[in-house]
Design an enzyme around this catalytic site. Structure first.
Site, PDB file in Angstrom:
ATOM      1  N   SER A 136      -7.240  -4.895  -1.177  1.00 42.13           N
ATOM      2  CA  SER A 136      -7.071  -3.448  -1.093  1.00 42.13           C
ATOM      3  C   SER A 136      -5.861  -3.165  -0.216  1.00 42.13           C
ATOM      4  CB  SER A 136      -8.336  -2.836  -0.478  1.00 42.13           C
ATOM      5  OG  SER A 136      -8.096  -1.572   0.095  1.00 42.13           O
ATOM      6  N   TYR A 149     -15.420  -0.993   4.918  1.00 43.39           N
ATOM      7  CA  TYR A 149     -14.690  -1.498   3.749  1.00 43.39           C
ATOM      8  C   TYR A 149     -13.482  -2.309   4.204  1.00 43.39           C
ATOM      9  CZ  TYR A 149     -12.085  -1.150  -0.699  1.00 43.39           C
ATOM     10  OH  TYR A 149     -11.379  -1.406  -1.863  1.00 43.39           O
TER      11      TYR A 149
END
Length: 255
Positions: A136, A149
């Site tokens: 990410s 996350y």
């Protein structure tokens, strides 16, 4: 031999029922691979597998028994793509222990366990292989309201580099794709306000939001012989977000 062809290779995509995982599975199939799709959604998987002339395996990264069963059912694979993931956006102080553990198990611990089994089988076969992890932007930089996350995706980046170093002599290349702002079911609501779209347009070199199909070609490249000398990399597919800045200044027009 075509260095971009995956003919004769078996690819396993973990998290292939939708979004980026589905786009990658379709692209690998188009490049010639025999594709195994894995996820929790059995009904969706079987339809996808039929379209890709492949196999469907139920896989839940939160369940060790499911992980072991899926790895056994997959058998020998040449390419492993770890896409599965989840997210909860909150103020850091508001996360519950249950939410923390849910995100870590799905995005990190399950991937570790699955890759340990599939990857060791690659090592034992002695025929090399490709492991592609989906990270990410938060593998590379900090963004607010994504603290848990970010823990998982930062770890996926470091895991990628360490595994590349360990298995390089086994001719196994391990790389990480860091998608930027890609619109999927996980974030579609977040991108509905026009102010979000305007923010992206005003600050990113490529001003549009990304699509899963923007990520898939890089996965094919990293799965193919063309990338045999590339390993341990975190490669952003982000319209330039992590490397560029855009401002409203412009010099006078040329006369």
């Amino acid at each position: 031999m075509n260095p971009f062809s995956l003919k004769g290779k078996t690819a396993l995509v973990a998290g292939a029922s939708r979004g980026i995982g589905l786009a990658i599975a379709e692209a690998l199939y188009s490049a010639g691979a025999d594709v195994i799709v894995a996820a929790r959604s059995k009904d969706a998987l079987e339809k996808i597998a039929a379209e890709l002339e492949g196999r469907a395996i139920v896989l839940d990264f939160k369940d060790s028994a499911s992980i072991r069963a899926a790895a056994e059912a997959a058998g020998d694979v040449d390419i492993l793509v770890n896409v599965a993931g989840t997210n909860i956006r909150k103020h850091f102080a508001d996360y519950t222990k249950e939410e923390y553990e849910h995100i870590l198990q799905t995005n990190l611990h399950g991937i570790f366990e699955f890759t340990q089994i599939i990857g060791q089988r690659m090592v034992d076969r002695g025929q090399g292989g490709k492991i592609i992890n989906i990270g990410s932007l938060t593998s590379l930089l900090g963004l607010p309201y994504l603290s848990v996350y970010s823990i998982t995706k930062g770890a996926i980046g470091q895991f990628t580099m360490a595994l590349a170093a360990e298995w390089g002599r086994n001719n196994i290349q391990v790389n990480c794709i860091a998608p930027g702002f890609i619109e999927t079911d996980l974030n579609r609501e977040m991108w509905k306000p026009e102010e979000m779209r305007q923010w992206l347009r005003s600050g990113q070199a490529n001003p549009r939001i990304g699509k899963p199909e923007d990520v898939a070609p890089l996965a094919v490249f990293l799965a193919a012989p063309a990338s045999d000398y590339i390993t341990g990399q975190i490669i952003a597919v982000d319209g330039g977000f992590t490397t560029t800045a855009v401002w409203p200044f412009a010099p006078p027009a040329r006369s």
